[in-house]
Design a protein around this motif. Structure first.
Motif, PDB file in Angstrom:
ATOM      1  N   ARG A  38       0.838  -1.189   0.000  1.00 14.95           N
ATOM      2  CA  ARG A  38       0.000   0.000   0.000  1.00 14.95           C
ATOM      3  C   ARG A  38       0.875   1.240   0.000  1.00 14.95           C
ATOM      4  N   ARG A  39       0.287   2.308  -0.532  1.00 13.40           N
ATOM      5  CA  ARG A  39       0.968   3.604  -0.533  1.00 13.40           C
ATOM      6  C   ARG A  39      -0.012   4.637  -0.028  1.00 13.40           C
ATOM      7  N   GLU A  44       5.967   6.432   1.367  1.00 12.60           N
ATOM      8  CA  GLU A  44       6.507   5.441   0.461  1.00 12.60           C
ATOM      9  C   GLU A  44       5.644   4.173   0.493  1.00 12.60           C
ATOM     10  N   ARG A  45       5.807   3.377  -0.539  1.00 10.04           N
ATOM     11  CA  ARG A  45       5.079   2.114  -0.609  1.00 10.04           C
ATOM     12  C   ARG A  45       5.479   1.211   0.550  1.00 10.04           C
ATOM     13  N   THR A  91      -5.848   4.309   5.180  1.00 11.26           N
ATOM     14  CA  THR A  91      -6.167   4.937   3.905  1.00 11.26           C
ATOM     15  C   THR A  91      -4.943   4.910   2.995  1.00 11.26           C
ATOM     16  N   ALA A  92      -5.110   4.346   1.817  1.00  6.37           N
ATOM     17  CA  ALA A  92      -3.983   4.190   0.894  1.00  6.37           C
ATOM     18  C   ALA A  92      -4.492   3.583  -0.410  1.00  6.37           C
ATOM     19  N   VAL A  93      -3.627   3.596  -1.390  1.00  7.22           N
ATOM     20  CA  VAL A  93      -3.863   2.793  -2.590  1.00  7.22           C
ATOM     21  C   VAL A  93      -3.226   1.433  -2.320  1.00  7.22           C
ATOM     22  N   VAL A 119      -8.425   2.628  -1.058  1.00 10.89           N
ATOM     23  CA  VAL A 119      -9.174   2.358   0.166  1.00 10.89           C
ATOM     24  C   VAL A 119      -9.102   3.617   1.015  1.00 10.89           C
ATOM     25  N   THR A 120     -10.262   4.151   1.332  1.00 10.97           N
ATOM     26  CA  THR A 120     -10.338   5.363   2.143  1.00 10.97           C
ATOM     27  C   THR A 120     -11.157   5.067   3.386  1.00 10.97           C
TER      28      THR A 120
END
Length: 123
Positions: A38-39, A44-45, A91-93, A119-120
């Motif tokens: 996730r980022r 950072e990822r 919360t991240a992509v 995802v929020t």
């Protein structure tokens, strides 16, 4: 490389659960390690979790241990990340990734990536 497609992201409230899924557009990935990263905004990822071809699981940050579960269904050629008791800091992509090996050699061993699913988590 293999094209991976994530799905299942969305907007949820803190404390809710969500499951994101990943499947390749082609090929079978039952024999390789699959993972989730996730980022978060401005960060950072981060490695979240991985699962070997035999179903052994590895988790990254302590913050997700006990709340997130990675699994795979080789018959459906899919990998999942079940996220429970979500927090705003989750919360991240979220990105799905595939290794080229059956055994886990670390978060740097992934070669194929999906486009990510957002995802929020609202407070």
């Amino acid at each position: 490389q293999v094209q991976l497609v994530e799905s299942g992201g969305g907007l949820v409230q803190a404390g809710d659960s969500l499951r994101v899924s990943c499947a390749p557009s082609r090929r079978t990935l039952s024999s390789v390690v699959m993972g989730w990263f996730r980022r978060a905004p401005g960060k950072e990822r981060e490695f979240v979790a991985a699962i070997t071809s035999m179903g052994d699981t590895i988790y990254g940050a302590d913050s997700v241990k006990g709340r997130f579960t990675i699994s795979r269904d080789n018959a459906k050629n899919s990998v999942y990340l079940q996220m429970n008791r979500l927090k705003p800091e989750d919360t991240a992509v979220y990105y799905c990734a595939a290794s080229t090996r059956a055994n886990y050699l670390g978060p740097g061993d992934f070669r194929s990536w999906g486009q990510g699913t957002q995802v929020t988590v609202s407070s």
